[in-house]
Motif scaffolding. Structure first.
Motif, PDB file in Angstrom:
ATOM      1  N   VAL A  80      -5.164  -1.377   8.177  1.00 25.15           N
ATOM      2  CA  VAL A  80      -6.472  -0.923   7.696  1.00 25.15           C
ATOM      3  C   VAL A  80      -6.777   0.438   8.307  1.00 25.15           C
ATOM      4  O   VAL A  80      -6.586   0.652   9.503  1.00 25.15           O
ATOM      5  CB  VAL A  80      -7.560  -1.962   8.043  1.00 25.15           C
ATOM      6  CG1 VAL A  80      -8.947  -1.408   7.762  1.00 25.15           C
ATOM      7  CG2 VAL A  80      -7.322  -3.241   7.257  1.00 25.15           C
ATOM      8  N   GLY A  81      -7.186   1.372   7.484  1.00 23.14           N
ATOM      9  CA  GLY A  81      -7.466   2.732   7.906  1.00 23.14           C
ATOM     10  C   GLY A  81      -6.355   3.708   7.550  1.00 23.14           C
ATOM     11  O   GLY A  81      -6.565   4.913   7.563  1.00 23.14           O
ATOM     12  N   SER A  82      -5.168   3.187   7.222  1.00 29.87           N
ATOM     13  CA  SER A  82      -4.071   4.061   6.792  1.00 29.87           C
ATOM     14  C   SER A  82      -4.469   4.773   5.503  1.00 29.87           C
ATOM     15  O   SER A  82      -5.228   4.240   4.691  1.00 29.87           O
ATOM     16  CB  SER A  82      -2.795   3.258   6.549  1.00 29.87           C
ATOM     17  OG  SER A  82      -2.333   2.685   7.741  1.00 29.87           O
ATOM     18  N   VAL A  83      -3.931   5.974   5.313  1.00 31.50           N
ATOM     19  CA  VAL A  83      -4.256   6.783   4.143  1.00 31.50           C
ATOM     20  C   VAL A  83      -2.968   7.094   3.390  1.00 31.50           C
ATOM     21  O   VAL A  83      -1.944   7.395   3.999  1.00 31.50           O
ATOM     22  CB  VAL A  83      -4.966   8.092   4.562  1.00 31.50           C
ATOM     23  CG1 VAL A  83      -5.164   9.021   3.377  1.00 31.50           C
ATOM     24  CG2 VAL A  83      -6.301   7.772   5.225  1.00 31.50           C
ATOM     25  N   PHE A  93       0.824  -1.210   0.000  1.00 30.51           N
ATOM     26  CA  PHE A  93       0.000   0.000   0.000  1.00 30.51           C
ATOM     27  C   PHE A  93       0.859   1.263   0.000  1.00 30.51           C
ATOM     28  O   PHE A  93       0.478   2.280  -0.563  1.00 30.51           O
ATOM     29  CB  PHE A  93      -0.923  -0.015   1.230  1.00 30.51           C
ATOM     30  CG  PHE A  93      -1.866   1.146   1.316  1.00 30.51           C
ATOM     31  CD1 PHE A  93      -2.936   1.252   0.441  1.00 30.51           C
ATOM     32  CD2 PHE A  93      -1.699   2.123   2.279  1.00 30.51           C
ATOM     33  CE1 PHE A  93      -3.816   2.321   0.516  1.00 30.51           C
ATOM     34  CE2 PHE A  93      -2.577   3.194   2.365  1.00 30.51           C
ATOM     35  CZ  PHE A  93      -3.640   3.294   1.486  1.00 30.51           C
ATOM     36  N   ASP A  94       2.047   1.164   0.595  1.00 30.40           N
ATOM     37  CA  ASP A  94       2.929   2.326   0.693  1.00 30.40           C
ATOM     38  C   ASP A  94       3.794   2.539  -0.546  1.00 30.40           C
ATOM     39  O   ASP A  94       4.439   3.578  -0.673  1.00 30.40           O
ATOM     40  CB  ASP A  94       3.821   2.219   1.929  1.00 30.40           C
ATOM     41  CG  ASP A  94       4.689   0.967   1.921  1.00 30.40           C
ATOM     42  OD1 ASP A  94       4.280  -0.049   1.305  1.00 30.40           O
ATOM     43  OD2 ASP A  94       5.766   0.999   2.530  1.00 30.40           O
ATOM     44  N   CYS A 140       4.298   8.437  -3.528  1.00 26.46           N
ATOM     45  CA  CYS A 140       3.287   8.017  -2.563  1.00 26.46           C
ATOM     46  C   CYS A 140       3.801   8.292  -1.152  1.00 26.46           C
ATOM     47  O   CYS A 140       4.924   7.915  -0.821  1.00 26.46           O
ATOM     48  CB  CYS A 140       2.976   6.526  -2.731  1.00 26.46           C
ATOM     49  SG  CYS A 140       1.825   5.872  -1.506  1.00 26.46           S
ATOM     50  N   VAL A 141       2.968   8.945  -0.338  1.00 23.65           N
ATOM     51  CA  VAL A 141       3.288   9.195   1.063  1.00 23.65           C
ATOM     52  C   VAL A 141       2.136   8.644   1.899  1.00 23.65           C
ATOM     53  O   VAL A 141       0.971   8.952   1.633  1.00 23.65           O
ATOM     54  CB  VAL A 141       3.468  10.710   1.334  1.00 23.65           C
ATOM     55  CG1 VAL A 141       3.712  10.966   2.812  1.00 23.65           C
ATOM     56  CG2 VAL A 141       4.600  11.273   0.485  1.00 23.65           C
ATOM     57  N   VAL A 142       2.476   7.817   2.904  1.00 22.15           N
ATOM     58  CA  VAL A 142       1.454   7.166   3.724  1.00 22.15           C
ATOM     59  C   VAL A 142       1.373   7.823   5.094  1.00 22.15           C
ATOM     60  O   VAL A 142       2.396   8.103   5.716  1.00 22.15           O
ATOM     61  CB  VAL A 142       1.762   5.658   3.876  1.00 22.15           C
ATOM     62  CG1 VAL A 142       0.790   5.004   4.844  1.00 22.15           C
ATOM     63  CG2 VAL A 142       1.708   4.968   2.538  1.00 22.15           C
ATOM     64  N   ARG A 143       0.131   8.041   5.544  1.00 22.05           N
ATOM     65  CA  ARG A 143      -0.129   8.452   6.929  1.00 22.05           C
ATOM     66  C   ARG A 143      -0.718   7.245   7.641  1.00 22.05           C
ATOM     67  O   ARG A 143      -1.715   6.688   7.200  1.00 22.05           O
ATOM     68  CB  ARG A 143      -1.125   9.615   6.971  1.00 22.05           C
ATOM     69  CG  ARG A 143      -0.613  10.878   6.318  1.00 22.05           C
ATOM     70  CD  ARG A 143      -1.544  12.066   6.584  1.00 22.05           C
ATOM     71  NE  ARG A 143      -2.950  11.780   6.389  1.00 22.05           N
ATOM     72  CZ  ARG A 143      -3.647  12.157   5.321  1.00 22.05           C
ATOM     73  NH1 ARG A 143      -3.066  12.800   4.338  1.00 22.05           N
ATOM     74  NH2 ARG A 143      -4.938  11.884   5.239  1.00 22.05           N
ATOM     75  N   GLU A 160      -6.144   7.993  -0.816  1.00 24.08           N
ATOM     76  CA  GLU A 160      -6.706   6.643  -0.809  1.00 24.08           C
ATOM     77  C   GLU A 160      -6.546   6.005   0.569  1.00 24.08           C
ATOM     78  O   GLU A 160      -5.493   6.126   1.196  1.00 24.08           O
ATOM     79  CB  GLU A 160      -6.000   5.804  -1.880  1.00 24.08           C
ATOM     80  CG  GLU A 160      -6.116   6.446  -3.255  1.00 24.08           C
ATOM     81  CD  GLU A 160      -5.212   5.859  -4.325  1.00 24.08           C
ATOM     82  OE1 GLU A 160      -5.354   6.277  -5.487  1.00 24.08           O
ATOM     83  OE2 GLU A 160      -4.361   4.995  -4.002  1.00 24.08           O
ATOM     84  N   ARG A 161      -7.595   5.309   1.012  1.00 25.34           N
ATOM     85  CA  ARG A 161      -7.585   4.658   2.322  1.00 25.34           C
ATOM     86  C   ARG A 161      -7.560   3.143   2.153  1.00 25.34           C
ATOM     87  O   ARG A 161      -8.308   2.579   1.352  1.00 25.34           O
ATOM     88  CB  ARG A 161      -8.812   5.076   3.132  1.00 25.34           C
ATOM     89  CG  ARG A 161      -8.834   4.489   4.545  1.00 25.34           C
ATOM     90  CD  ARG A 161      -9.980   5.010   5.386  1.00 25.34           C
ATOM     91  NE  ARG A 161     -11.261   4.699   4.752  1.00 25.34           N
ATOM     92  CZ  ARG A 161     -12.230   5.587   4.573  1.00 25.34           C
ATOM     93  NH1 ARG A 161     -12.088   6.836   4.936  1.00 25.34           N
ATOM     94  NH2 ARG A 161     -13.365   5.223   4.005  1.00 25.34           N
ATOM     95  N   LEU A 162      -6.705   2.487   2.921  1.00 25.05           N
ATOM     96  CA  LEU A 162      -6.639   1.031   2.942  1.00 25.05           C
ATOM     97  C   LEU A 162      -7.855   0.512   3.701  1.00 25.05           C
ATOM     98  O   LEU A 162      -8.034   0.810   4.877  1.00 25.05           O
ATOM     99  CB  LEU A 162      -5.341   0.574   3.616  1.00 25.05           C
ATOM    100  CG  LEU A 162      -5.095  -0.928   3.715  1.00 25.05           C
ATOM    101  CD1 LEU A 162      -5.053  -1.572   2.333  1.00 25.05           C
ATOM    102  CD2 LEU A 162      -3.787  -1.195   4.463  1.00 25.05           C
ATOM    103  N   GLU A 163      -8.696  -0.250   3.018  1.00 28.74           N
ATOM    104  CA  GLU A 163      -9.941  -0.747   3.603  1.00 28.74           C
ATOM    105  C   GLU A 163      -9.817  -2.167   4.133  1.00 28.74           C
ATOM    106  O   GLU A 163     -10.445  -2.526   5.123  1.00 28.74           O
ATOM    107  CB  GLU A 163     -11.066  -0.698   2.560  1.00 28.74           C
ATOM    108  CG  GLU A 163     -11.422   0.703   2.098  1.00 28.74           C
ATOM    109  CD  GLU A 163     -12.139   1.493   3.166  1.00 28.74           C
ATOM    110  OE1 GLU A 163     -13.135   1.001   3.719  1.00 28.74           O
ATOM    111  OE2 GLU A 163     -11.691   2.622   3.448  1.00 28.74           O
TER     112      GLU A 163
END
Length: 197
Positions: free
Chosen positions: A82-85, A61-62, A74-77, A101-104
């Motif tokens: 699950v729930g990371s954006v 995802f990152d 791509c930068v991840v918060r 985009e949010r990891l579902e």
């Protein structure tokens, strides 16, 4: 590669129809509740590389830029749960520059990944995507069946067909790139090479 539009006749992109196992995986993992103002489709890709290698790319995802050619950064918060954006910068040539985009869902046992677009400067509203990855044998060797499906609102001024065609074109490009990267890595010796992309 095969594309299946929800609620309409099945269409084969590569001239082949869906197999029973592909249809079963779509029913099991890619059933979307599609409203009247939305479009939806499922695409199928067979990759001549083992599932652990393909899954390691899909679940990143990152680092979607490992195989998605339209992603430049791509930068991840969050902590990659699950729930990371993630904030994605899109390469020029598309009618967008950013996507939030949010990891579902991320299931390393069943090999299921899903994400939702929650913002950005594009027209893909209420976009939700599911990717499932399944082992298979291709030409006597370990291979991987990848299915990606989506549901998205139809932008004002567009038809369902135009919207699905646009999104399918992006997904086809991503799946082709996933196959190219995975198959190249498999020839080079496998998963230990993945972190060097």
């Amino acid at each position: 590669m095969v594309a299946v539009e929800c609620c309409t006749a099945k269409t084969a992109v590569d001239g082949k129809g869906l197999t029973g196992i592909e249809e079963e995986f779509i029913r099991r993992y890619h059933a979307h509740e599609v409203m009247e103002h939305q479009g939806s489709s499922s695409l199928v890709k067979h990759i001549k590389a083992p599932l652990p290698l393909v899954w390691s790319l899909v679940r990143s995802f990152d680092q979607p830029q490992k195989y998605k050619p339209f992603v430049s950064r791509c930068v991840v918060r969050g902590d990659l749960r699950v729930g990371s954006v993630r904030e994605v910068n899109v390469r020029s040539g598309l009618p967008a520059t950013t996507s939030t985009e949010r990891l579902e869902h991320l299931d390393d046992e069943e090999h299921i990944f899903s994400m939702r677009i929650v913002g950005g400067d594009h027209r893909l509203k209420n976009y939700y995507s599911v990717v499932s990855v399944h082992p298979e044998v291709i030409d006597g060797r370990l291979g991987t069946l990848v299915i990606e499906s989506f549901v998205v609102d139809i932008p004002e001024g567009n038809t369902k067909e135009e919207t699905c065609y646009f999104v399918e074109a992006l997904i086809k490009c991503n799946l082709k790139s996933l196959a190219d990267v995975s198959e190249r890595l498999a020839l080079q010796g496998g998963t230990e090479t993945i972190n060097r992309i």
